[in-house]
Scaffold this motif. Structure first.
Motif, PDB file in Angstrom:
ATOM      1  N   SER A 175      62.461  16.647  15.640  1.00 25.05           N
ATOM      2  CA  SER A 175      61.206  16.110  16.478  1.00 25.05           C
ATOM      3  C   SER A 175      60.169  17.455  16.358  1.00 25.05           C
ATOM      4  O   SER A 175      59.051  17.176  16.726  1.00 25.05           O
ATOM      5  CB  SER A 175      61.539  16.078  17.877  1.00 25.05           C
ATOM      6  N   LEU A 176      60.669  18.615  16.167  1.00 31.11           N
ATOM      7  CA  LEU A 176      59.695  19.957  16.196  1.00 31.11           C
ATOM      8  C   LEU A 176      59.303  20.376  15.076  1.00 31.11           C
ATOM      9  O   LEU A 176      59.004  21.838  14.981  1.00 31.11           O
ATOM     10  CB  LEU A 176      60.259  21.033  17.177  1.00 31.11           C
ATOM     11  N   ARG A 177      59.542  19.667  13.971  1.00 27.51           N
ATOM     12  CA  ARG A 177      59.167  20.162  12.511  1.00 27.51           C
ATOM     13  C   ARG A 177      59.201  19.160  11.720  1.00 27.51           C
ATOM     14  O   ARG A 177      59.269  18.013  11.928  1.00 27.51           O
ATOM     15  CB  ARG A 177      60.353  21.186  12.068  1.00 27.51           C
TER      16      ARG A 177
ATOM     17  N   ALA B 229      52.882  18.317   7.770  1.00 28.87           N
ATOM     18  CA  ALA B 229      51.449  18.674   7.397  1.00 28.87           C
ATOM     19  C   ALA B 229      51.242  20.159   7.133  1.00 28.87           C
ATOM     20  O   ALA B 229      49.912  20.681   6.854  1.00 28.87           O
ATOM     21  CB  ALA B 229      50.385  18.497   8.839  1.00 28.87           C
ATOM     22  N   ILE B 230      52.228  20.768   7.098  1.00 27.54           N
ATOM     23  CA  ILE B 230      52.156  22.190   6.759  1.00 27.54           C
ATOM     24  C   ILE B 230      53.167  22.387   5.415  1.00 27.54           C
ATOM     25  O   ILE B 230      53.911  21.668   5.241  1.00 27.54           O
ATOM     26  CB  ILE B 230      52.457  23.040   7.825  1.00 27.54           C
TER      27      ILE B 230
ATOM     28  N   LEU C 268      56.828  23.788  -0.547  1.00 27.63           N
ATOM     29  CA  LEU C 268      56.325  22.662  -1.119  1.00 27.63           C
ATOM     30  C   LEU C 268      55.067  22.464  -0.358  1.00 27.63           C
ATOM     31  O   LEU C 268      55.048  22.630   0.934  1.00 27.63           O
ATOM     32  CB  LEU C 268      57.290  21.412  -0.854  1.00 27.63           C
ATOM     33  N   ALA C 269      53.700  22.250  -0.520  1.00 24.59           N
ATOM     34  CA  ALA C 269      52.677  21.905   0.018  1.00 24.59           C
ATOM     35  C   ALA C 269      52.794  20.349   0.560  1.00 24.59           C
ATOM     36  O   ALA C 269      53.667  19.684  -0.012  1.00 24.59           O
ATOM     37  CB  ALA C 269      51.598  22.144  -0.942  1.00 24.59           C
ATOM     38  N   PRO C 270      51.991  20.334   1.474  1.00 24.56           N
ATOM     39  CA  PRO C 270      51.904  19.024   2.320  1.00 24.56           C
ATOM     40  C   PRO C 270      51.769  17.917   1.170  1.00 24.56           C
ATOM     41  O   PRO C 270      50.738  18.078   0.519  1.00 24.56           O
ATOM     42  CB  PRO C 270      50.803  18.992   3.280  1.00 24.56           C
TER      43      PRO C 270
END
Length: 359
Positions: A157-159, A188-189, A315-317
């Motif tokens: 839930s937090l990543r 998203a990151i 790994l990019a978004p």
């Protein structure tokens, strides 16, 4: 020559009416373990005529458990045995839930030493598979292949969420197992995504007479040269871990392990562009004689160390990375690696490879 006078393929036998259906040659049994530490876990037992028999552990990252070829066990199983997920609880607790098997996948947040709250070797092998499918298909040579596909989700839930799409392929009359993974960063990151394939060989395939040949790699701790080296007789070696260095300009890459006692050979192959690092682990103590070949994209010193070194796999978004490993077992031929008798550790020497087994 009639169909009864020559060796024929499964497809010919099915089309000629000698076999009821294609599944007679490549069975996939869906099971739920009902006893012991693995109780309640889903397993696929795959039996390929003239090829491999193995267990796909659906609730353990779709990893490969015990495996047999030509009637012999080739994988190593730990004293833990087959267990359900949930035994891993951070730190070095990974060992408490590791059953061995032919291929264990490590990652996707960490491999090697615990780091930044991520446990040893991460939690990949604790991920349950979803949307599992089984597809059989004819090959051009008349043999039958099966593709087992599923999805794994590494998220909280937090990543951010990492999604793995895994495909496992094997066929009749073949000792080849192919694991192909596509890892996508759906967060998203940018995410740090180390991965390692822990290929584990054990008795009776692995013995004091076994030989390993590195292709394109140097075991610098051993002798500084690539080539063929006998495993030597079992000594009290507990957790010998080595990162091998890549030969400059080497075209071939992989490892070949020969089992003279069984007359079998195992080749481990991978794409070095996707997995540019190679580790190996040996454990030779009473009741635990094992060797692992571990292609990876990171070190075994943890995620913080890799970032500090500037070598962390990111790994990019929205980005997808493809990795995988192939294990190929076959019977030994007369021109393959042979082993000279080995004596004490001081008498053991590395032998330059003259094998023609590499294909």
């Amino acid at each position: 020559m009639s169909i009864a006078e020559r060796r024929v393929t499964p497809r010919e036998l099915v089309e000629a009416g000698f076999a009821v259906d294609a599944e007679s040659f490549l069975r996939v049994y869906r099971e739920v373990v009902d006893d012991g530490a693995a109780r309640g876990t889903r397993v696929l037992t795959v039996v390929a005529s003239g090829g491999l028999t193995l267990r796909v552990l659906l609730d353990r990252g779709m990893d490969i458990g015990q495996a047999w070829f030509d009637g012999y066990p080739v994988s190593w199983q730990t004293a833990v045995g087959e267990v359900a997920p949930g035994f891993v609880n951070g730190g070095q607790g990974w060992l408490d839930g590791w059953s061995g098997g032919l291929v264990t996948t490590c990652g996707l947040r960490n491999i090697g030493s615990p780091s930044e709250g991520e446990g040893q070797h991460g939690s990949f092998t604790d991920l349950p598979a979803q949307n599992v499918s089984i597809t059989r298909r004819w090959l051009d040579d008349g043999q039958l292949a099966v593709d087992i596909e599923g999805m794994l989700f590494d998220a909280s839930s937090l990543r951010g969420r990492l999604v793995v799409r895994r495909r496992i392929t094997l066929a009749t009359s073949s000792g080849e197992l192919e694991i192909s993974d596509r890892v996508t960063n759906e967060s998203a990151i940018a995410e740090q995504t180390p991965i390692l394939y822990h290929v584990n060989l054990g008795a009776p395939f692995l013995s004091a007479d076994s030989v390993i040949a590195w292709r394109g790699w140097n075991d610098t701790e051993r002798d500084g040269v690539s080539g063929t080296t006998d495993m030597g007789r079992p000594q009290l070696v507990d957790d010998r871990i080595v990162e091998l260095s890549r030969d400059q300009g080497a075209g071939e890459s992989g490892a070949v392990v020969t089992s003279p006692a069984l007359g079998l050979i195992a080749e481990v192959l991978w794409d070095t562009d996707a997995l540019p690092r190679l580790h190996t682990w040996q454990r030779w103590v009473p009741g635990s004689f094992a060797m692992s070949i571990e292609p990876a994209n990171a070190s075994l010193r943890g995620r913080a160390y890799d970032r500090a070194e500037g070598r962390a796999p990111m790994l990019a978004p929205g980005e997808t990375r493809r990795t995988g490993v192939t294990v190929r077992l076959r019977k030994q031929r007369g021109c393959d690696i042979t082993l000279k008798s080995s004596g004490s550790p001081a008498e053991r020497k590395s032998h330059e490879s003259s094998t023609s087994s590499w294909r």
